[in-house]
Motif scaffolding. Structure first.
Motif, mmCIF file in Angstrom:
data_model
loop_
_atom_site.group_PDB
_atom_site.id
_atom_site.type_symbol
_atom_site.label_atom_id
_atom_site.label_comp_id
_atom_site.label_asym_id
_atom_site.label_seq_id
_atom_site.Cartn_x
_atom_site.Cartn_y
_atom_site.Cartn_z
ATOM 1 N N THR A 51 0.851 -1.205 0.000
ATOM 2 C CA THR A 51 0.000 0.000 0.000
ATOM 3 C C THR A 51 0.881 1.247 0.000
ATOM 4 O O THR A 51 0.610 2.216 -0.728
ATOM 5 N N GLN A 52 1.928 1.211 0.800
ATOM 6 C CA GLN A 52 2.814 2.376 0.843
ATOM 7 C C GLN A 52 3.492 2.581 -0.515
ATOM 8 O O GLN A 52 3.646 3.727 -0.977
ATOM 9 N N ASP A 53 3.852 1.500 -1.166
ATOM 10 C CA ASP A 53 4.479 1.629 -2.488
ATOM 11 C C ASP A 53 3.525 2.275 -3.493
ATOM 12 O O ASP A 53 3.948 3.036 -4.373
ATOM 13 N N ARG A 54 2.241 1.957 -3.358
ATOM 14 C CA ARG A 54 1.230 2.598 -4.226
ATOM 15 C C ARG A 54 1.229 4.108 -4.008
ATOM 16 O O ARG A 54 1.144 4.899 -4.946
ATOM 17 N N ILE A 55 1.293 4.494 -2.725
ATOM 18 C CA ILE A 55 1.270 5.925 -2.386
ATOM 19 C C ILE A 55 2.526 6.601 -2.943
ATOM 20 O O ILE A 55 2.454 7.656 -3.591
ATOM 21 N N ILE A 56 3.667 5.957 -2.720
ATOM 22 C CA ILE A 56 4.940 6.529 -3.184
ATOM 23 C C ILE A 56 4.920 6.705 -4.709
ATOM 24 O O ILE A 56 5.287 7.759 -5.246
ATOM 25 N N ALA A 57 4.469 5.657 -5.389
ATOM 26 C CA ALA A 57 4.440 5.724 -6.856
ATOM 27 C C ALA A 57 3.522 6.844 -7.329
ATOM 28 O O ALA A 57 3.834 7.575 -8.286
ATOM 29 N N ALA A 58 2.402 7.005 -6.648
ATOM 30 C CA ALA A 58 1.451 8.049 -7.056
ATOM 31 C C ALA A 58 2.034 9.434 -6.825
ATOM 32 O O ALA A 58 1.842 10.344 -7.648
ATOM 33 N N VAL A 59 2.744 9.615 -5.707
ATOM 34 C CA VAL A 59 3.369 10.927 -5.444
ATOM 35 C C VAL A 59 4.399 11.216 -6.531
ATOM 36 O O VAL A 59 4.441 12.318 -7.098
ATOM 37 N N ARG A 60 5.194 10.237 -6.859
ATOM 38 C CA ARG A 60 6.246 10.447 -7.862
ATOM 39 C C ARG A 60 5.624 10.757 -9.229
ATOM 40 O O ARG A 60 6.076 11.641 -9.946
ATOM 41 N N ARG A 61 4.577 10.002 -9.568
ATOM 42 C CA ARG A 61 3.913 10.236 -10.856
ATOM 43 C C ARG A 61 3.384 11.678 -10.946
ATOM 44 O O ARG A 61 3.473 12.335 -11.983
ATOM 45 N N ALA A 62 2.871 12.153 -9.802
ATOM 46 C CA ALA A 62 2.274 13.494 -9.819
ATOM 47 C C ALA A 62 3.334 14.592 -9.893
ATOM 48 O O ALA A 62 3.054 15.678 -10.388
ATOM 49 N N LEU A 63 4.528 14.304 -9.393
ATOM 50 C CA LEU A 63 5.513 15.386 -9.276
ATOM 51 C C LEU A 63 6.686 15.314 -10.233
ATOM 52 O O LEU A 63 7.319 16.323 -10.517
ATOM 53 N N VAL A 64 6.975 14.108 -10.725
ATOM 54 C CA VAL A 64 8.141 14.005 -11.619
ATOM 55 C C VAL A 64 7.640 14.095 -13.053
ATOM 56 O O VAL A 64 6.832 13.261 -13.484
ATOM 57 N N PRO A 65 8.091 15.092 -13.794
ATOM 58 C CA PRO A 65 7.562 15.323 -15.159
ATOM 59 C C PRO A 65 7.933 14.162 -16.105
ATOM 60 O O PRO A 65 8.934 13.514 -15.938
#
Ligand SMILES: Cc1ncc(COP(=O)(O)O)c(C=O)c1O
Length: 374
Positions: free
Chosen positions: A360-374
């Motif tokens: 679950t935490q990996d899902r959150i991390i991936a989503a944060v990165r997707r939103a912020l890394v162009p």
């Protein structure tokens, strides 16, 4: 939706033990100040290495009890950070004193002790008597209690640590509860050590102060309930809540370690894209919140992107106290509160609890990165 704080997972783990503890109270029916309250106070004191624990009805009341016990009231100034939950300053106003706001440190979110002298000066110029400082262990991280004591002792200030979010954390290997003259904490359900309703406690090594607070929480009682020696309030921790907290305290160290693992994983995975929380040497956090900083107005877009993926976020705190309608007329210390203003525009907290599993935490991390890394 992923839970922001998963109280259900903890309930599953402790279900049987808590049901039995509550059943014991239902058996003896001493719902106010029953034996479980005394036992829990002793266990909490042992847990943090302090001499006295006075439980009460909430974290807010815990702060009020300590201020009232010190006789702080009209004409007095109490210094507190602007970047905190409103209760920190609310209690000052409730006892009739004046909060004076100081800034926080950008890296730790905690009170910048360098601002205390400038707040004392402002208070004195306003004709107030500086009496106390309320540092806050914000988001679970211990404040710099050595720097605070240095600054406060020089000004003869009573130090009331607001550990509503940080109880369980350490500073130089000592648990919060033993810094300053008294420590207030909250057992609100979402807190790292929460009960199943409202609850709080004041912790102190000062026996006289503890005795006054015990009287204050029972309408200012003297030798017995119908001997009223001071104006008090009705503020007790229910026996049922004490019984629940006793069970929760048993697993609290394990939960703190689990929270720390979650926080470390977040920081390892995100520190290249956002400002992750810093934990200075000698301090620990119980991670009441895992709060990152996102600059350049990207925060709101991040919240929207995460929500779309079923990931909740929260902003603690969008408006610092010196800008709140109820508090904006109170003075600000000489150093100003520019960091509090900046943080209010940048902070965002991610889901954090002891039962956040790695997938679950990996899902959150991936989503944060997707939103912020162009
Ligand atoms: C920093 C701080 N102080 C005080 C309180 C007040 O605690 P309670 O909600 O138990 O009254 C809280 C609770 O949210 C808090 O976060």
């Amino acid at each position: 939706m992923i839970p922001f704080i998963d109280v259900v997972a903890q309930r599953r783990r402790l279900g049987g033990a808590i049901d039995a503890a509550v059943a014991r109270v239902l058996g003896h029916c001493q719902f106010m100040l029953g034996p479980e309250v005394k036992a829990f106070e002793a266990e909490l004191a042992a847990f943090c290495g302090a001499k006295h624990v006075v439980t009460c009805a909430s974290g807010t009341d815990a702060l009020v009890l300590a201020l009232r016990a010190k006789g702080i009231g009209p004409g007095d100034a109490v210094i507190c950070p602007s970047f905190t939950f409103c209760a920190t300053a609310e209690v000052v106003a409730l006892v009739g004193a004046t909060p004076v706001f100081v800034d926080v440190d950008a890296a730790t979110f905690n009170i910048d002790a360098k601002g205390i002298a400038g707040a004392v000066a402002v208070a004195k110029r306003a004709g107030l008597t500086p009496k106390a400082v309320i540092p806050v262990d914000l988001f679970g991280l211990a404040a710099d209690h050595v720097a605070i004591a240095d600054a406060a002792n020089g000004e003869d200030l009573f130090i009331l640590d607001d550990a509503a979010q940080g109880f369980g954390a350490t500073f130089n290997n000592r648990r919060l509860g033993t810094f300053g003259h008294a420590t207030a904490t909250s057992f609100f359900p979402a807190k790292p050590l929460g009960c199943y309703g409202d609850g709080g406690a004041v912790i102190t090594d000062d026996g006289d102060l503890a005795e006054i607070m015990r009287s204050l929480r029972m309408h200012g009682q003297g030798s017995d309930r119908y001997d009223n020696v001071r104006i008090g309030l009705a503020s007790r921790l229910d026996t049922i809540q004490a019984a629940i907290l006793t069970e929760k305290l048993k697993i609290f160290p394990d939960e703190i370690a689990a929270r720390d693992r979650v926080a470390r994983r977040y920081s390892e995975a995100l520190s290249d894209v956002v400002t992750t929380p810093s934990v200075p040497a000698g301090m620990s956090s119980v991670w009441a919140q895992y709060t990152i900083r996102v600059s350049d107005n990207r925060r709101d877009a991040l919240a929207v992107a995460l929500k779309a993926e079923g990931i909740p976020t929260a902003i603690y705190y969008p408006i610092p106290l010196h800008r709140q309608q109820a508090y904006k007329h109170y003075p600000v210390g000489e150093g100003g509160v520019a960091v509090s203003d900046r943080l209010a525009g940048e902070v965002i907290s991610l889901p954090m609890h002891a039962y956040l599993d790695e997938p679950t935490q990996d899902r959150i991390i991936a989503a944060v990165r997707r939103a912020l890394v162009p």
